[in-house]
Structures are given as structure tokens and as C-alpha cells.
Design a protein around this motif. Structure first.
Motif, PDB file in Angstrom:
ATOM      1  N   GLY A  83       0.821  -1.210   0.000  1.00 52.36           N
ATOM      2  CA  GLY A  83       0.000   0.000   0.000  1.00 52.36           C
ATOM      3  C   GLY A  83       0.853   1.257   0.000  1.00 52.36           C
ATOM      4  N   GLU A  84       1.909   1.249   0.812  1.00 51.50           N
ATOM      5  CA  GLU A  84       2.829   2.392   0.872  1.00 51.50           C
ATOM      6  C   GLU A  84       3.503   2.631  -0.476  1.00 51.50           C
ATOM      7  OE1 GLU A  84       7.069   2.718   2.956  1.00 51.50           O
ATOM      8  OE2 GLU A  84       5.428   2.566   4.425  1.00 51.50           O
ATOM      9  N   LEU A  85       3.959   1.563  -1.111  1.00 55.24           N
ATOM     10  CA  LEU A  85       4.618   1.687  -2.415  1.00 55.24           C
ATOM     11  C   LEU A  85       3.645   2.185  -3.482  1.00 55.24           C
ATOM     12  CD1 LEU A  85       6.758  -1.587  -2.336  1.00 55.24           C
ATOM     13  CD2 LEU A  85       7.592   0.766  -2.073  1.00 55.24           C
ATOM     14  N   LEU A  86       2.417   1.689  -3.454  1.00 52.44           N
ATOM     15  CA  LEU A  86       1.416   2.123  -4.435  1.00 52.44           C
ATOM     16  C   LEU A  86       1.035   3.594  -4.242  1.00 52.44           C
ATOM     17  CD1 LEU A  86      -0.747  -1.108  -4.441  1.00 52.44           C
ATOM     18  CD2 LEU A  86       0.561  -0.217  -6.378  1.00 52.44           C
ATOM     19  N   ARG A  87       0.887   4.019  -2.978  1.00 48.98           N
ATOM     20  CA  ARG A  87       0.585   5.435  -2.713  1.00 48.98           C
ATOM     21  C   ARG A  87       1.725   6.326  -3.158  1.00 48.98           C
ATOM     22  NH1 ARG A  87      -1.540   2.951   1.723  1.00 48.98           N
ATOM     23  NH2 ARG A  87       0.299   3.360   3.005  1.00 48.98           N
ATOM     24  N   SER A  88       2.962   5.908  -2.897  1.00 49.18           N
ATOM     25  CA  SER A  88       4.133   6.683  -3.309  1.00 49.18           C
ATOM     26  C   SER A  88       4.202   6.800  -4.830  1.00 49.18           C
ATOM     27  CB  SER A  88       5.402   6.028  -2.764  1.00 49.18           C
ATOM     28  OG  SER A  88       6.546   6.678  -3.242  1.00 49.18           O
ATOM     29  N   ALA A  89       3.939   5.715  -5.521  1.00 49.12           N
ATOM     30  CA  ALA A  89       3.961   5.729  -6.991  1.00 49.12           C
ATOM     31  C   ALA A  89       2.876   6.651  -7.532  1.00 49.12           C
ATOM     32  CB  ALA A  89       3.776   4.318  -7.536  1.00 49.12           C
ATOM     33  N   ARG A  90       1.716   6.606  -6.914  1.00 48.80           N
ATOM     34  CA  ARG A  90       0.617   7.473  -7.353  1.00 48.80           C
ATOM     35  C   ARG A  90       0.981   8.943  -7.165  1.00 48.80           C
ATOM     36  NH1 ARG A  90      -3.539   4.272  -5.806  1.00 48.80           N
ATOM     37  NH2 ARG A  90      -3.140   4.793  -3.660  1.00 48.80           N
ATOM     38  N   ARG A  91       1.598   9.271  -6.012  1.00 47.49           N
ATOM     39  CA  ARG A  91       2.024  10.657  -5.754  1.00 47.49           C
ATOM     40  C   ARG A  91       3.048  11.124  -6.782  1.00 47.49           C
ATOM     41  NH1 ARG A  91       2.112   9.052  -0.345  1.00 47.49           N
ATOM     42  NH2 ARG A  91       4.349   8.717  -0.457  1.00 47.49           N
ATOM     43  N   ASP A  92       3.946  10.214  -7.173  1.00 43.70           N
ATOM     44  CA  ASP A  92       5.011  10.544  -8.130  1.00 43.70           C
ATOM     45  C   ASP A  92       4.580  10.340  -9.571  1.00 43.70           C
ATOM     46  OD1 ASP A  92       6.534  11.008  -5.881  1.00 43.70           O
ATOM     47  OD2 ASP A  92       7.609   9.091  -5.998  1.00 43.70           O
ATOM     48  N   ASP A  93       3.309  10.042  -9.781  1.00 38.47           N
ATOM     49  CA  ASP A  93       2.748   9.812 -11.111  1.00 38.47           C
ATOM     50  C   ASP A  93       3.479   8.688 -11.855  1.00 38.47           C
ATOM     51  OD1 ASP A  93       0.735  10.347 -12.930  1.00 38.47           O
ATOM     52  OD2 ASP A  93       1.997  11.724 -14.095  1.00 38.47           O
ATOM     53  N   ARG A  94       3.791   7.606 -11.104  1.00 35.56           N
ATOM     54  CA  ARG A  94       4.414   6.412 -11.675  1.00 35.56           C
ATOM     55  C   ARG A  94       3.400   5.284 -11.628  1.00 35.56           C
ATOM     56  NH1 ARG A  94       7.917   4.145  -8.282  1.00 35.56           N
ATOM     57  NH2 ARG A  94       7.389   5.507  -6.577  1.00 35.56           N
ATOM     58  N   THR A  95       3.609   4.287 -12.448  1.00 39.89           N
ATOM     59  CA  THR A  95       2.750   3.111 -12.443  1.00 39.89           C
ATOM     60  C   THR A  95       3.553   1.922 -11.927  1.00 39.89           C
ATOM     61  OG1 THR A  95       1.539   3.943 -14.347  1.00 39.89           O
ATOM     62  CG2 THR A  95       1.333   1.596 -13.862  1.00 39.89           C
ATOM     63  N   LEU A  96       3.003   1.239 -10.956  1.00 40.81           N
ATOM     64  CA  LEU A  96       3.613  -0.004 -10.470  1.00 40.81           C
ATOM     65  C   LEU A  96       2.786  -1.164 -10.996  1.00 40.81           C
ATOM     66  CD1 LEU A  96       4.508   0.502  -6.683  1.00 40.81           C
ATOM     67  CD2 LEU A  96       6.038   0.432  -8.629  1.00 40.81           C
ATOM     68  N   VAL A  97       3.473  -2.181 -11.454  1.00 36.75           N
ATOM     69  CA  VAL A  97       2.794  -3.405 -11.874  1.00 36.75           C
ATOM     70  C   VAL A  97       2.993  -4.457 -10.785  1.00 36.75           C
ATOM     71  CG1 VAL A  97       2.984  -2.916 -14.342  1.00 36.75           C
ATOM     72  CG2 VAL A  97       4.796  -4.184 -13.194  1.00 36.75           C
ATOM     73  N   GLU A  98       2.237  -5.515 -10.856  1.00 32.34           N
ATOM     74  CA  GLU A  98       2.291  -6.577  -9.854  1.00 32.34           C
ATOM     75  C   GLU A  98       3.730  -7.066  -9.603  1.00 32.34           C
ATOM     76  OE1 GLU A  98       0.558  -9.104  -7.042  1.00 32.34           O
ATOM     77  OE2 GLU A  98      -0.395  -7.497  -8.176  1.00 32.34           O
ATOM     78  N   ALA A  99       4.509  -7.193 -10.659  1.00 34.65           N
ATOM     79  CA  ALA A  99       5.881  -7.693 -10.530  1.00 34.65           C
ATOM     80  C   ALA A  99       6.784  -6.744  -9.741  1.00 34.65           C
ATOM     81  CB  ALA A  99       6.478  -7.942 -11.913  1.00 34.65           C
TER      82      ALA A  99
END
Length: 165
Positions: A83-99
Motif C-alpha cells: 500500500g505504501e509503495l502504491l501510494r508513493s507511486a501514485r504521488r510521483d505519477d508512476r505506475t507499479l505493476v504486480e511484478a
């Protein structure tokens, strides 16, 4: 609407709360590892540990076999990190994939058949050593029964790992 429907159906059969807040406590991950590009040879040098560390991962070592509650607490820490990584990526306008999300490796001196079966973990001998039990894919969790791992003597020399206290 679904909450109201469930409330209407269940309220006469027991206590029911909607929108129940859960206060979470701070949790600490034992080891969080993210490999660098230079780490591509860890599998050759570190064997099974290198294979586990080929992608971002969390290691939770235990002195004794963990209980089901302890395994779930490890998973809770993993999912909080996700959750922390996904929120950080969203703030930085990055996309995280499952991998990109880390895998959890629970290291235990042993794992009973009940613990392994209770979590639906199975060995994948085509990819992993005996003693590595992977939970269903989307759990991103594995139990490692150290007593079941094959014994490899002198596989990692002292010069490769340096002086370990």
C-alpha cells in the motif's frame, strides 16, 4: 447500497457495524531487500538466497515455526508495504505493476504439513528447491522450511561472503 442490504439482512442475527474504523499500529519489517542492476549475479553466488533476492522482497526469519497468526501478521506487514509503495507511486505519477511489488519469504527452521496446507502453499520443484512452499500467486508469500532444503556444502565460500560474525 450493499452495506444497507447486509445491515437489513444481518441486524436481527447479531451485532453489526458499518464503516468500522481500524486503528493500525506501527509494524516493522525484519528485512526489506531491493536488488540493484549490479545484483544480476546474486543467484550464481548465493544459490537459493540469490534466487529469492532476484526481485524486491521481504524476509521474515523465525527461530521456531511460526503460528498461523504470525504468518498472517507477516502478510499484513507485506500488504501495508504494498500500500505504501502504491501510494508513493501514485504521488510521483508512476505506475507499479504486480511484478514491482515485493515478495514475502518466511524463513522457518521447519514447517508442519498443517501450516503448509492451511495456507494452500505448494512446492514448485520445477523452479524451486524442495522445502520452498509458495502460497497462491497473488498472496506473494512463501514459506521456507530450512530443515527440508537440500544440503549444499561449500557452495558459498568464505571469500564470497566475507567475514560473517
Amino acid at each position: 447500497m450493499a452495506k444497507q442490504y447486509l445491515q437489513a439482512l444481518l441486524s436481527q442475527w447479531g451485532q453489526l457495524q458499518t464503516s468500522h474504523d481500524i486503528a493500525s499500529e506501527a509494524r516493522q519489517i525484519d528485512v526489506w531487500f531491493v536488488p540493484t542492476a549490479a545484483a544480476s549475479t546474486t543467484g550464481e553466488t548465493l544459490g537459493l538466497l540469490g534466487q529469492m533476492a532476484a526481485t524486491a522482497c521481504v524476509f521474515e526469519p523465525f527461530r521456531n515455526q511460526p503460528s498461523p497468526v504470525e504468518v498472517r501478521n507477516c502478510q499484513l506487514k507485506l500488504y501495508a508495504l504494498h500500500g505504501e509503495l502504491l501510494r508513493s507511486a501514485r504521488r510521483d505519477d508512476r505506475t507499479l505493476v504486480e511484478a514491482d511489488l515485493p515478495q514475502l519469504w518466511i524463513l522457518s527452521p521447519s514447517c508442519s504439513a498443517r501450516l503448509i496446507g492451511g495456507f494452500g502453499a505448494t512446492e514448485k520443484l520445477e523452479s524451486w528447491e524442495p522445502g520452498v512452499y509458495l502460497m497462491p500467486e497473488f498472496h506473494k508469500t512463501a514459506l521456507v522450511a530450512i530443515n527440508q532444503l537440500p544440503e549444499f556444502r561449500n557452495r558459498v565460500s568464505q571469500k564470497n561472503i566475507g567475514s560473517i560474525p
